[in-house]
Design a protein around this motif. Sequence first.
Motif, PDB file in Angstrom:
ATOM      1  N   ILE A   1      -9.585  10.743 -15.144  1.00 14.31           N
ATOM      2  CA  ILE A   1      -9.790  10.389 -13.737  1.00 14.31           C
ATOM      3  C   ILE A   1      -8.458   9.963 -13.127  1.00 14.31           C
ATOM      4  O   ILE A   1      -8.094  10.387 -12.027  1.00 14.31           O
ATOM      5  CB  ILE A   1     -10.861   9.286 -13.582  1.00 14.31           C
ATOM      6  N   TYR A   2      -7.699   9.166 -13.851  1.00 19.65           N
ATOM      7  CA  TYR A   2      -6.376   8.733 -13.398  1.00 19.65           C
ATOM      8  C   TYR A   2      -5.475   9.944 -13.155  1.00 19.65           C
ATOM      9  O   TYR A   2      -4.730   9.995 -12.176  1.00 19.65           O
ATOM     10  CB  TYR A   2      -5.772   7.798 -14.442  1.00 19.65           C
ATOM     11  N   ALA A   3      -5.574  10.928 -14.037  1.00 19.91           N
ATOM     12  CA  ALA A   3      -4.762  12.140 -13.902  1.00 19.91           C
ATOM     13  C   ALA A   3      -5.132  12.935 -12.651  1.00 19.91           C
ATOM     14  O   ALA A   3      -4.287  13.643 -12.103  1.00 19.91           O
ATOM     15  CB  ALA A   3      -4.916  13.022 -15.145  1.00 19.91           C
ATOM     16  N   PHE A   4      -6.355  12.838 -12.191  1.00 17.37           N
ATOM     17  CA  PHE A   4      -6.799  13.584 -11.014  1.00 17.37           C
ATOM     18  C   PHE A   4      -6.539  12.852  -9.695  1.00 17.37           C
ATOM     19  O   PHE A   4      -6.729  13.429  -8.629  1.00 17.37           O
ATOM     20  CB  PHE A   4      -8.276  13.958 -11.121  1.00 17.37           C
ATOM     21  N   LEU A   5      -6.097  11.597  -9.746  1.00 14.14           N
ATOM     22  CA  LEU A   5      -5.801  10.896  -8.503  1.00 14.14           C
ATOM     23  C   LEU A   5      -4.623  11.563  -7.808  1.00 14.14           C
ATOM     24  O   LEU A   5      -3.601  11.852  -8.436  1.00 14.14           O
ATOM     25  CB  LEU A   5      -5.462   9.424  -8.777  1.00 14.14           C
ATOM     26  N   PRO A   6      -4.728  11.822  -6.520  1.00 14.67           N
ATOM     27  CA  PRO A   6      -3.616  12.440  -5.790  1.00 14.67           C
ATOM     28  C   PRO A   6      -2.356  11.569  -5.840  1.00 14.67           C
ATOM     29  O   PRO A   6      -2.425  10.359  -6.046  1.00 14.67           O
ATOM     30  CB  PRO A   6      -4.147  12.550  -4.360  1.00 14.67           C
ATOM     31  N   SER A   7      -1.216  12.178  -5.600  1.00 15.78           N
ATOM     32  CA  SER A   7       0.069  11.509  -5.768  1.00 15.78           C
ATOM     33  C   SER A   7       0.287  10.341  -4.799  1.00 15.78           C
ATOM     34  O   SER A   7       1.121   9.486  -5.074  1.00 15.78           O
ATOM     35  CB  SER A   7       1.213  12.512  -5.643  1.00 15.78           C
ATOM     36  N   GLN A   8      -0.452  10.267  -3.698  1.00 14.65           N
ATOM     37  CA  GLN A   8      -0.250   9.134  -2.784  1.00 14.65           C
ATOM     38  C   GLN A   8      -0.683   7.811  -3.409  1.00 14.65           C
ATOM     39  O   GLN A   8      -0.319   6.748  -2.931  1.00 14.65           O
ATOM     40  CB  GLN A   8      -0.933   9.345  -1.431  1.00 14.65           C
ATOM     41  N   PHE A   9      -1.463   7.861  -4.485  1.00  8.05           N
ATOM     42  CA  PHE A   9      -1.855   6.642  -5.187  1.00  8.05           C
ATOM     43  C   PHE A   9      -0.827   6.380  -6.283  1.00  8.05           C
ATOM     44  O   PHE A   9      -0.793   7.065  -7.297  1.00  8.05           O
ATOM     45  CB  PHE A   9      -3.263   6.779  -5.779  1.00  8.05           C
ATOM     46  N   THR A  10      -0.003   5.383  -6.056  1.00  7.08           N
ATOM     47  CA  THR A  10       1.108   5.119  -6.968  1.00  7.08           C
ATOM     48  C   THR A  10       0.830   3.969  -7.928  1.00  7.08           C
ATOM     49  O   THR A  10       1.750   3.435  -8.519  1.00  7.08           O
ATOM     50  CB  THR A  10       2.382   4.814  -6.161  1.00  7.08           C
ATOM     51  N   LEU A  11      -0.397   3.572  -8.089  1.00  6.22           N
ATOM     52  CA  LEU A  11      -0.704   2.437  -8.936  1.00  6.22           C
ATOM     53  C   LEU A  11      -0.504   2.770 -10.415  1.00  6.22           C
ATOM     54  O   LEU A  11      -0.601   3.933 -10.831  1.00  6.22           O
ATOM     55  CB  LEU A  11      -2.121   1.937  -8.678  1.00  6.22           C
ATOM     56  N   SER A  12      -0.245   1.740 -11.190  1.00 13.04           N
ATOM     57  CA  SER A  12      -0.079   1.911 -12.629  1.00 13.04           C
ATOM     58  C   SER A  12      -1.443   2.125 -13.274  1.00 13.04           C
ATOM     59  O   SER A  12      -2.485   1.814 -12.686  1.00 13.04           O
ATOM     60  CB  SER A  12       0.575   0.666 -13.236  1.00 13.04           C
TER      61      SER A  12
END
Length: 190
Positions: free
Chosen positions: A48-59
Motif C-alpha cells: 500500500i505504501y508503494a502505491f501511494l502517489p509521490s506527493q505523499f512524502t511521509l516515511s
Amino acid sequence: NAEAGLDNLYLTILDDASKTETSNAIVQLVIGIVLASSNTSPLSAESIYAFLPSQFTLSFQSFEDILSRLSAILLSEKNGITVVHTSVLDFFGNKARCLDRHWIDTVSVHRIMISGCFEVMAKGSRNASRQQSTQRGLVFNMCGLQTSHLRNSELPDLDRLVADNISPELQYSCTHWADHLIGSQLQDEG
C-alpha cells in the motif's frame, strides 16, 4: 439505532487518524486502496505504501503510525490488510453516513491504482526515492532462467525465484491492473 452508533465510532476513529490535512488525505487513500484491493488481492502495508502517489512524502514509520490508528477498522494479517467487518464497507459505501470529510471517491482511487500499476510495471516502484527500492519493472527473463524450454512445473524452486525477483507490488500490478482500469471508468470517457 445500532447503525448510528457504528457511524459515530467509525467517524471518531477516522477523525483520530486524520490529525492533519495531509494525514486525512492519506487516511482516505489508504482506506480507498484497501477497499479497491480487497476485492482482488489484499495488499500488505509495504505494498500500500508503494502505491501511494509521490506527493505523499511521509516515511514508512509515519505511514505505519497512521495504519496503527486505523487498526479498529482495518485488519492487518499475513495475507494483507482488509476491513475488520463488512459494516465498514457499508459505512464507506454510503456518502451520507461517512460525511463529506471522509468520503472516498472509489473511481479516483482506481485511477490512482491503475497509474500506480503501470508505473510499477515500467519502473519496479512508484516512488523509488521514497522507498529506496532496488526492484525493477518488467524485463525479459525476470527470474534469470537458464532456459525457456521448461514448464513452470519443471522448474526447481519456482516459488523462491518469484519471491526473490518479482516484488509483491509487481505481482499485484501484473495481475490486477485491468480490475483497476475497469474501476477507473476511463474507458467510459472514450
